[in-house]
Structure formats: structure tokens, C-alpha cells
Design a protein around this motif. Structure first.
Motif, mmCIF file in Angstrom:
data_model
loop_
_atom_site.group_PDB
_atom_site.id
_atom_site.type_symbol
_atom_site.label_atom_id
_atom_site.label_comp_id
_atom_site.label_asym_id
_atom_site.label_seq_id
_atom_site.Cartn_x
_atom_site.Cartn_y
_atom_site.Cartn_z
ATOM 1 N N GLN A 286 -20.832 -91.848 41.566
ATOM 2 C CA GLN A 286 -20.473 -90.515 42.053
ATOM 3 C C GLN A 286 -21.679 -89.730 42.583
ATOM 4 N N ALA A 287 -22.583 -90.459 43.236
ATOM 5 C CA ALA A 287 -23.706 -89.803 43.915
ATOM 6 C C ALA A 287 -23.194 -89.234 45.244
ATOM 7 N N PRO A 288 -23.949 -88.310 45.871
ATOM 8 C CA PRO A 288 -23.517 -87.750 47.147
ATOM 9 C C PRO A 288 -23.243 -88.818 48.204
ATOM 10 N N ASP A 289 -24.047 -89.905 48.196
ATOM 11 C CA ASP A 289 -23.838 -91.016 49.124
ATOM 12 C C ASP A 289 -24.549 -92.249 48.575
ATOM 13 N N ILE A 290 -24.358 -93.392 49.244
ATOM 14 C CA ILE A 290 -24.939 -94.647 48.767
ATOM 15 C C ILE A 290 -26.460 -94.614 48.789
ATOM 16 N N THR A 291 -27.024 -94.005 49.832
ATOM 17 C CA THR A 291 -28.487 -93.937 49.928
ATOM 18 C C THR A 291 -29.077 -93.189 48.742
ATOM 19 N N CYS A 292 -28.466 -92.080 48.398
ATOM 20 C CA CYS A 292 -28.929 -91.300 47.242
ATOM 21 C C CYS A 292 -28.790 -92.118 45.967
ATOM 22 N N ALA A 293 -27.667 -92.801 45.796
ATOM 23 C CA ALA A 293 -27.438 -93.601 44.591
ATOM 24 C C ALA A 293 -28.501 -94.680 44.443
ATOM 25 N N LYS A 294 -28.845 -95.340 45.552
ATOM 26 C CA LYS A 294 -29.863 -96.390 45.502
ATOM 27 C C LYS A 294 -31.222 -95.821 45.139
ATOM 28 N N LYS A 295 -31.567 -94.695 45.736
ATOM 29 C CA LYS A 295 -32.870 -94.083 45.464
ATOM 30 C C LYS A 295 -32.989 -93.659 44.004
ATOM 31 N N VAL A 296 -31.929 -93.069 43.458
ATOM 32 C CA VAL A 296 -31.956 -92.623 42.061
ATOM 33 C C VAL A 296 -32.074 -93.823 41.120
ATOM 34 N N ALA A 297 -31.271 -94.846 41.348
ATOM 35 C CA ALA A 297 -31.293 -96.025 40.480
ATOM 36 C C ALA A 297 -32.667 -96.688 40.502
ATOM 37 N N LYS A 298 -33.235 -96.828 41.690
ATOM 38 C CA LYS A 298 -34.547 -97.474 41.827
ATOM 39 C C LYS A 298 -35.640 -96.602 41.200
ATOM 40 N N SER A 299 -35.524 -95.297 41.337
ATOM 41 C CA SER A 299 -36.517 -94.386 40.772
ATOM 42 C C SER A 299 -36.582 -94.513 39.254
ATOM 43 N N VAL A 300 -35.425 -94.607 38.631
ATOM 44 C CA VAL A 300 -35.372 -94.685 37.165
ATOM 45 C C VAL A 300 -35.974 -95.985 36.660
ATOM 46 N N ILE A 301 -35.566 -97.116 37.237
ATOM 47 C CA ILE A 301 -36.061 -98.380 36.685
ATOM 48 C C ILE A 301 -37.504 -98.667 37.081
ATOM 49 N N THR A 302 -38.069 -97.843 37.984
ATOM 50 C CA THR A 302 -39.476 -98.004 38.371
ATOM 51 C C THR A 302 -40.407 -97.127 37.543
ATOM 52 N N SER A 303 -39.863 -96.133 36.856
ATOM 53 C CA SER A 303 -40.682 -95.187 36.086
ATOM 54 C C SER A 303 -41.419 -95.886 34.947
ATOM 55 N N SER A 304 -42.730 -95.862 34.992
ATOM 56 C CA SER A 304 -43.530 -96.490 33.932
ATOM 57 C C SER A 304 -43.305 -95.809 32.585
ATOM 58 N N LEU A 305 -43.185 -94.500 32.591
ATOM 59 C CA LEU A 305 -42.946 -93.774 31.341
ATOM 60 C C LEU A 305 -41.615 -94.160 30.711
ATOM 61 N N PHE A 306 -40.575 -94.252 31.536
ATOM 62 C CA PHE A 306 -39.271 -94.642 31.015
ATOM 63 C C PHE A 306 -39.300 -96.089 30.524
ATOM 64 N N LYS A 307 -39.939 -96.973 31.287
ATOM 65 C CA LYS A 307 -40.022 -98.374 30.901
ATOM 66 C C LYS A 307 -40.757 -98.536 29.564
ATOM 67 N N ALA A 308 -41.814 -97.738 29.379
ATOM 68 C CA ALA A 308 -42.563 -97.779 28.121
ATOM 69 C C ALA A 308 -41.694 -97.285 26.968
ATOM 70 N N ALA A 309 -40.877 -96.269 27.215
ATOM 71 C CA ALA A 309 -39.983 -95.741 26.182
ATOM 72 C C ALA A 309 -38.970 -96.794 25.749
ATOM 73 N N MET A 310 -38.467 -97.562 26.709
ATOM 74 C CA MET A 310 -37.496 -98.603 26.369
ATOM 75 C C MET A 310 -38.154 -99.698 25.527
ATOM 76 N N PHE A 311 -39.413 -100.012 25.820
ATOM 77 C CA PHE A 311 -40.133 -100.975 24.998
ATOM 78 C C PHE A 311 -40.268 -100.448 23.579
ATOM 79 N N GLY A 312 -40.535 -99.164 23.448
ATOM 80 C CA GLY A 312 -40.689 -98.553 22.135
ATOM 81 C C GLY A 312 -39.389 -98.168 21.464
ATOM 82 N N LYS A 313 -38.254 -98.492 22.099
ATOM 83 C CA LYS A 313 -36.910 -98.181 21.559
ATOM 84 C C LYS A 313 -36.771 -96.695 21.299
ATOM 85 N N ASP A 314 -37.323 -95.918 22.216
ATOM 86 C CA ASP A 314 -37.319 -94.461 22.102
ATOM 87 C C ASP A 314 -36.347 -93.878 23.134
#
Length: 405
Positions: A286-314
Motif C-alpha cells: 500500500q505504498a503510493p506507487d511501486i517505485t516508492c515501495a521498492k525504494k522503501v524496502a531497499k532502504s530498510v534492508i540496507t540500513s547498517s544500524l537496522f541490520k546490526a539490531a537484527m543481529f543483536g535480536k533487538d
């Protein structure tokens, strides 16, 4: 559905392969030279890295594929053949030696290399072992070829799928390498696909680019786009289906099968990210469009801080919102919901852009699993996208701290 299959690259009719150790890699127990061969000349297509620095094999392969035809793929691991003064000469030499050994044209060969960038390269290993490599081709040696393209991969990525076109059984096989330096803008590190489908080279090129945009281009391990990224496919027509020369039902059936196998390969590349302990799948709806959805999804899984949090189960959901917030797209953050999910259950962490409170013990259980889904509902349209990544661990630094030596 596609499935893991030993020798998957040889699953379609008319394909053989092999992989050997030729001396590029110091470890003699690891294969470092691979070949895939079609019994007949095939229509072919490829996508390449968007990095301004490109490996020499890419320039040679682009030239060879100008006519949309290929009959073999040759690939070495251990040396990327990138930033070498004689790189194109080496890549052409590989083609010529392989062509002579197989009895085909050099311009009908796809060339690829992977490994250390900027390392001097010699023709000697190819001169000494090309005949051995090509003499040993077999429809039972696809896994040997898969092993020969691996670098820091911890497992083989080889898949296949079978489907019907106009009552004819058709097949696609695939293998790939990829573990680090993965943030593609074309395909992935190296992916080779084979098919016995009869399809024009023009439509093969179109369908490959369509599928790659929704699969390999939605993978990120570390945010680094490699110099040697390449995906190539050969379709030799030996299934004897009516040639696909327009975007009809047959085209859509082929595209669906290709999408299926490319999704599986993409997931496994992310899962095998260097040092990774968790596969992260970000699903945006339910993003405004496909381009926005792709950018958001890629932004999240590329975030080093978020990736580190997942390693730490935080369950540090603020890092997800942060990554969403700096995405280059226009949307309303106050409408966004975020849920973390795994086999242990679901954990809503954000509603309407604000924290909703959650049980930390339940959060720990959800994040204990080795596959985590990040579900983002933007409530602003019909755009949908999926991206794949992995957590950031201590081992990633260890692996890349001494990769060259």
C-alpha cells in the motif's frame, strides 16, 4: 515452484558443464574455473553492473552478445580481472582457448570473472587447464561448475524449475555466486541461467531485465555494488515449443518461471551474506506507487544500524522508521504501520508512525529465528515490493578485514 537441485544448471535439455581447480586460487581443494556448454547455439541475454569501474570480462561479453547469441559460458573465481592493464586481453584469451577446446566460435562465449580486484592475472592457468575443463563436461557436473564460481559463499546456489508452454514441458536451470559486495543495480554478483525454451533474443533480453528489476536488484548484503556483477541466460530452444516472438501467454508463462527461480536465488544470496546469521525480508504494501515501495524496502534492508539490531535480536523499530524516513520518495510517515514477523509469531512495533508498545520477551522470541520478515503497510496506495538482505555480524568484518590476503 523452483527447487534446489544438484546440477540444476544442466536440468534443461542440451546443457553440460564442468568445474575444476586450475591454479588461480591458492587453495588446491577449491575449484576456480567453470564452463557451461549448450549443444546448439542459443539465444542469449545479459544484465551488467552499473558501477563505473567494470571488470574486463563485461566489455568482452557485451561485444560477444551484440548478436544475441551464445553457446558457452566460461568463468573463473579468485581474481576479478578488474583494473588490470591487460584485462581485456586476458578475457579474450579465455574465450579463444575455450572456443578451441569446445570447437565453437570465440564470439559465442560469455566470459566472467570474480574475486580480488586489481590483482595481476596470468593466462597460464587457462592455457594449462582449459582442455581438461572442456573435455570433462557432462550433464552431471553442474554442481562442479557452481563450486568453481564461488568465493566466500558458504553453500552452492543452484536451482531449477519445470513448467508447461502450449503443452510442451520446458525447463530453466540456474546457479549463482554471491555473499559479499552485494548491492546490485543490474543483477547480482554472478548468475548464470540456462533454458531449453525457444524464445527470440529480443524478448529474452526484455524478460530478463523485467525479472531482474524485481529480484536481484532488490537484494542488498552490504551496500557495495560490485565491479563484476553480471547475469546471463542462454535459451537453446531444444524444448521445441513454438518460438515465443510476442508477449502472449507463452511469454508470461516463461516470465513467471524465470521470476520463480530468480526469487529463490536472490533469497539465498541474501541468506548467505558474508557472516550473516539471519535472512531479512522486507515487504512493503500500500505504498503510493511501486517505485516508492521498492525504494522503501531497499532502504530498510540496507540500513547498517537496522541490520546490526537484527543481529543483536533487538526490536529497535526506530531504526526501521529512520531508514524509511530518509528514503528518496514522497509519502506520509504518519500513516505507516510496521510489524516484525517470524515462525515464532508477529510483533507489531509501530502504528500510524508511532510506537505501540510490545512485550520484550515476545520480541526476543520473534527475533531469535533465522528468517525475519519486516512488514511495512504504508496505507497510501497500491504499490508493493519485496527486498532481501541479512543481518550485520562480527564475522562480516572478520571476513572483509583480510579478504585479499
Amino acid at each position: 515452484m523452483s527447487q534446489y537441485r544438484k546440477n540444476g544448471i544442466c536440468f534443461p535439455k542440451g546443457f553440460k558443464a564442468n568445474g575444476i581447480h586450475c591454479g588461480i586460487r591458492k587453495n588446491k581443494t577449491k575449484k576456480d574455473l567453470s564452463v557451461i556448454y549448450s549443444e546448439v547455439v542459443a539465444n542469449a541475454a545479459a544484465t551488467y553492473t552499473q558501477n563505473k569501474v567494470k571488470g574486463a570480462p563485461i566489455f568482452v561479453t557485451k561485444e560477444h552478445l551484440k548478436d544475441g547469441l551464445a553457446q558457452a559460458m566460461i568463468c573463473n573465481s579468485g581474481n576479478a580481472n578488474t583494473c588490470n592493464a591487460n584485462g581485456v586481453e586476458i578475457a579474450n584469451g579465455m574465450s579463444e582457448l575455450c572456443a578451441k577446446a569446445l570447437g565453437i566460435k570465440a564470439e559465442d562465449i560469455i566470459v566472467a570473472s570474480t574475486g580480488v580486484i586489481g590483482e595481476p592475472m596470468s593466462m597460464d592457468p587457462f592455457v594449462q587447464h582449459m582442455d581438461e575443463l572442456c573435455a570433462g563436461i557432462s550433464d552431471q557436473k553442474g554442481s562442479d561448475a557452481c563450486e568453481g564460481i564461488m568465493t566466500t559463499d558458504t553453500f552452492k546456489k543452484e536451482f531449477c524449475t519445470e513448467f508447461m508452454i502450449d503443452g510442451v514441458t520446458c525447463r530453466i536451470g540456474g546457479m549463482a555466486k554471491g555473499s559479499g559486495m552485494i548491492h546490485p543495480n543490474m543483477a547480482t554478483m554472478l548468475a548464470f541461467l540456462t533454458s531449453d525454451v525457444a524464445i527470440t533474443s529480443e524478448l529474452l533480453d526484455e524478460v530478463v531485465h523485467e525479472v531482474v528489476n524485481d529480484t536481484f536488484n532488490m537484494v542488498s548484503v552490504d551496500g557495495d555494488t560490485s565491479t563484476n556483477d553480471m547475469l546471463c541466460i542462454m535459451a537453446n530452444g531444444m524444448a521445441k515449443n513454438k518460438v515465443i516472438d510476442e508477449k502472449n501467454e507463452a511469454y508470461e508463462a516463461f516470465k513467471a518461471a524465470l521470476m520463480d527461480i530468480c526469487v529463490d536465488i536472490s533469497r539465498n544470496i541474501a541468506k548467505d551474506g558474508e557472516g550473516a546469521s539471519k535472512l531479512l525480508t522486507c515487504i512493503v504494501q500500500q505504498a503510493p506507487d511501486i517505485t516508492c515501495a521498492k525504494k522503501v524496502a531497499k532502504s530498510v534492508i540496507t540500513s547498517s544500524l537496522f541490520k546490526a539490531a537484527m543481529f543483536g535480536k533487538d526490536a529497535n523499530w526506530g531504526r526501521i522508521l529512520c531508514a524509511i524516513g530518509y528514503t528518496d520518495a514522497i509519502f506520509d510517515v504518519d500513516k505507516i504501520d510496521v510489524t516484525l514477523s517470524s515462525e515464532a509469531g508477529e510483533l507489531p512495533v509501530c502504528v500510524n508512525g508511532s510506537g505501540c508498545g510490545f512485550d520484550e520477551d515476545h520480541a526476543a522470541n520473534v527475533l531469535e529465528e533465522d528468517e525475519i520478515d519486516i512488514l511495512i503497510d504504508m496505507h497510501q496506495g497500491e504499490g508493493y515490493a519485496t527486498a532481501w538482505g541479512c543481518d550485520l555480524t562480527y564475522d562480516y568484518v572478520k571476513i572483509n578485514g583480510d579478504y585479499r590476503t
